[in-house]
Design an enzyme around this catalytic site. Structure first.
Site, short mmCIF file in Angstrom:
data_model
loop_
_atom_site.label_atom_id
_atom_site.label_comp_id
_atom_site.label_asym_id
_atom_site.label_seq_id
_atom_site.Cartn_x
_atom_site.Cartn_y
_atom_site.Cartn_z
N HIS A 53 54.95 29.96 -82.18
CA HIS A 53 55.01 31.33 -82.67
C HIS A 53 56.33 31.91 -82.18
O HIS A 53 56.53 32.10 -80.98
CB HIS A 53 53.83 32.16 -82.16
CG HIS A 53 52.54 31.84 -82.82
ND1 HIS A 53 51.35 31.79 -82.13
CD2 HIS A 53 52.24 31.54 -84.11
CE1 HIS A 53 50.37 31.47 -82.99
NE2 HIS A 53 50.90 31.32 -84.18
N GLU A 56 57.27 34.60 -79.33
CA GLU A 56 56.82 34.40 -77.95
C GLU A 56 57.95 33.79 -77.12
O GLU A 56 57.86 32.65 -76.63
CB GLU A 56 55.54 33.56 -77.98
CG GLU A 56 54.44 34.31 -78.75
CD GLU A 56 53.22 33.48 -79.16
OE1 GLU A 56 53.11 32.31 -78.75
OE2 GLU A 56 52.37 34.02 -79.90
N ARG A 111 56.20 36.07 -86.29
CA ARG A 111 55.32 35.09 -85.68
C ARG A 111 55.28 33.76 -86.42
O ARG A 111 55.22 32.68 -85.81
CB ARG A 111 53.91 35.71 -85.64
CG ARG A 111 52.73 34.77 -85.37
CD ARG A 111 51.44 35.57 -85.56
NE ARG A 111 50.25 34.75 -85.55
CZ ARG A 111 49.56 34.45 -84.44
NH1 ARG A 111 49.97 34.86 -83.26
NH2 ARG A 111 48.47 33.72 -84.52
N HIS A 180 51.92 29.28 -75.62
CA HIS A 180 52.05 30.56 -76.32
C HIS A 180 52.22 31.69 -75.32
O HIS A 180 52.13 31.49 -74.12
CB HIS A 180 50.76 30.85 -77.11
CG HIS A 180 50.51 29.94 -78.25
ND1 HIS A 180 50.59 30.34 -79.56
CD2 HIS A 180 50.14 28.63 -78.29
CE1 HIS A 180 50.30 29.33 -80.35
NE2 HIS A 180 50.02 28.28 -79.62
N GLU A 254 48.45 30.70 -72.69
CA GLU A 254 49.02 31.98 -73.08
C GLU A 254 49.68 32.52 -71.82
O GLU A 254 49.01 32.83 -70.84
CB GLU A 254 47.93 32.97 -73.55
CG GLU A 254 47.24 32.60 -74.85
CD GLU A 254 48.03 33.05 -76.08
OE1 GLU A 254 49.08 33.68 -75.92
OE2 GLU A 254 47.59 32.73 -77.20
#
Lengths: 293, 177
Positions: A53, A56, A111, A180, A254
């Site tokens: 993405h 990020e 994204r 991510h 994440e």
């Protein structure tokens, strides 16, 4: 700039590092993977990707740091050395190059990929909804203008297909980690169903250890669990597919933070984020090395 | 679950001061999400253990600085792409976070999680009274859908009277596809 860095790294570490082109993006950009290997042939391998993405940014930056760290510490870090004695490490830093360029030129918060499908009203497919695992489920959108648009069919995105082809062709990947941001989580499958994976106990324990190692650096707290119970329902996700391919140690991170800066994480936090995440990755890699299957 | 009414959550939370990390305050809250009218904001009742930090001095410094500007304040992209916020813009950003908190509350359901992603632009609006007025265009990030939603907010602030969001509206996504 990152591609230049990769060239230099390989040139300076020719016995350890090499660069593989695994495909081309929608806009024709080469997709590169760094391979770190101490020899052998088709050794069991660890895969790490960052930047799927594009907004990020802490992830691509961390990927660069991981590459440098592997090159510099492959002999001095006993854990890393032991992993590389048995396994290869594949690292894809700019997993979504078209999106990444777009975040620099037009829209910092882009994204998706930059493909055009079905009429062309909107651009882009969510590369983390485009995998062939629960594809089309309610954890993704059929609307091309949506940030979680799944695409017209699984693997429609060349960025995704390149990895699928690579994984299948290699056939010996044992750990797969997709990185991510943001939210500070360590996740294992599934996202497309509430049915727990058969290896849930083991993955949960590995996650617990990894998160503890991460926190040991700066006290950063990560939660952990399966995707669907910890974050939300997501269909067609990367690690659901890799797990179903038989790659038991499939995890998604994440990274920082939890919302204060979100995607716009200050540059001053990149090094701490990369360092703490690396400690967690070491735990996962070591576990994969010590538990061959 | 409360029949015919909605779903109530009882929360125990800890409030942490963004600026002074050691300053933490315990809090309990009750949130009621309404069953029928999904246009209604959830009911919120809360109790704070102790007191929130007194910020009178910093408030007045900021207030006086803005009041003495020769031209109305205008700024874009806070934070910038690299997460940087110029120090003099930090109070502008904190004000946006407070105002966005109100907007988020008004638009929250059990299936949303909003964060303030960025201030696209902020424009000070001249006033004849003592209030400071800022017209913000912000980007909210909705986590479940992953959408970036532009939102306009008109924010009033005064050191003694606090924050008021007098106008706010969701904006159409920029046709930058």
């Amino acid at each position: 700039q990152i591609y230049g860095f990769m060239e230099l790294l390989v040139a300076e570490n020719p016995r350890l590092a090499s660069k593989v082109e695994i495909g081309r993006s929608t806009e024709g950009r080469p997709i590169y993977v760094l391979k770190f290997s101490k020899g052998g042939s088709k050794r069991p391998a660890v895969w790490i990707d960052t930047g799927i993405h594009s907004r990020e940014w802490v992830t691509q930056a961390s990927g660069v740091w991981f590459a440098r760290t592997i090159a510099v510490e492959h002999e001095s870090d006993a854990v890393l050395a032991a992993v590389l004695d048995e396994m290869d490490i594949f690292l894809e830093i700019v997993t979504n190059p078209d999106g990444f360029v777009f975040t620099h030129t037009k829209n910092r918060l882009w994204r998706k990929t930059r493909s055009v499908h079905s009429g062309g009203l909107c651009v882009g497919v969510d590369p983390n909804r485009n995998w062939d695992a629960g594809f089309g489920g309610s954890g993704s959108s059929g609307n091309p203008c949506s940030e979680t648009y799944r695409g017209p069919y699984a693997n429609s995105e060349p960025e995704v297909k390149a990895i699928v082809d690579f994984v299948k062709e290699h056939g010996n990947i044992k750990a797969f980690v997709s990185i991510h941001s943001y939210s500070q989580l360590l996740l294992y499958p599934y996202g497309y169903t509430a049915t727990p994976v058969p290896d849930r106990e083991e993955l949960h324990q590995v996650a617990e250890k990894a998160v503890a190692a991460l926190a040991s650096a700066y006290g950063t707290k990560f939660k952990y669990g399966s995707i669907i119970t910890t974050i939300y329902e997501a269909s067609g996700g990367t690690i659901d597919w890799t797990y179903n391919q038989g790659i038991k140690y499939s995890f998604t991170f994440e990274l920082r933070d939890t919302g204060r800066y979100g995607f716009l994480l200050p540059a001053s936090q990149i090094l701490p984020a990369a360092r703490e995440t690396w400690l967690a990755l070491r735990v996962i890699m070591q576990h994969a090395r010590d538990h061959p299957y | 679950d409360i029949d015919n009414v909605g779903r109530k959550y009882h929360l125990k939370l800890v409030l942490e001061d963004i600026v002074e990390k050691d300053n933490i305050v315990n809090c309990t809250a009750e949130i009621l999400y309404h069953l029928d009218n999904t246009n209604a904001a959830p009911d919120v009742h809360f109790e704070i253990e102790g007191e929130l930090k007194n910020t009178e001095e910093q408030d007045n410094i900021f207030y006086n600085r803005i009041k003495s500007l020769k031209k109305e304040l205008v700024a874009q992209n806070i934070p910038d792409s690299h997460g940087n916020v110029p120090p003099e813009m930090e109070p502008i950003r904190l004000l946006a976070q407070a105002a966005a908190g109100y907007v988020v509350w008004q638009n929250s359901t059990e299936n949303t999680r909003y964060e303030l992603a960025q201030i696209k632009r902020v424009r000070q609006v001249k006033r004849s009274d003592d209030y400071l007025e800022f017209d913000y265009m912000v980007l909210l990030h909705e986590f479940v859908s992953q959408e970036i939603i532009p939102w306009q907010m008109t924010v009033l602030w005064h050191p003694q009277h606090g924050v008021k969001v007098t106008q706010n509206s969701r904006q159409p996504k920029h046709a930058e596809h």
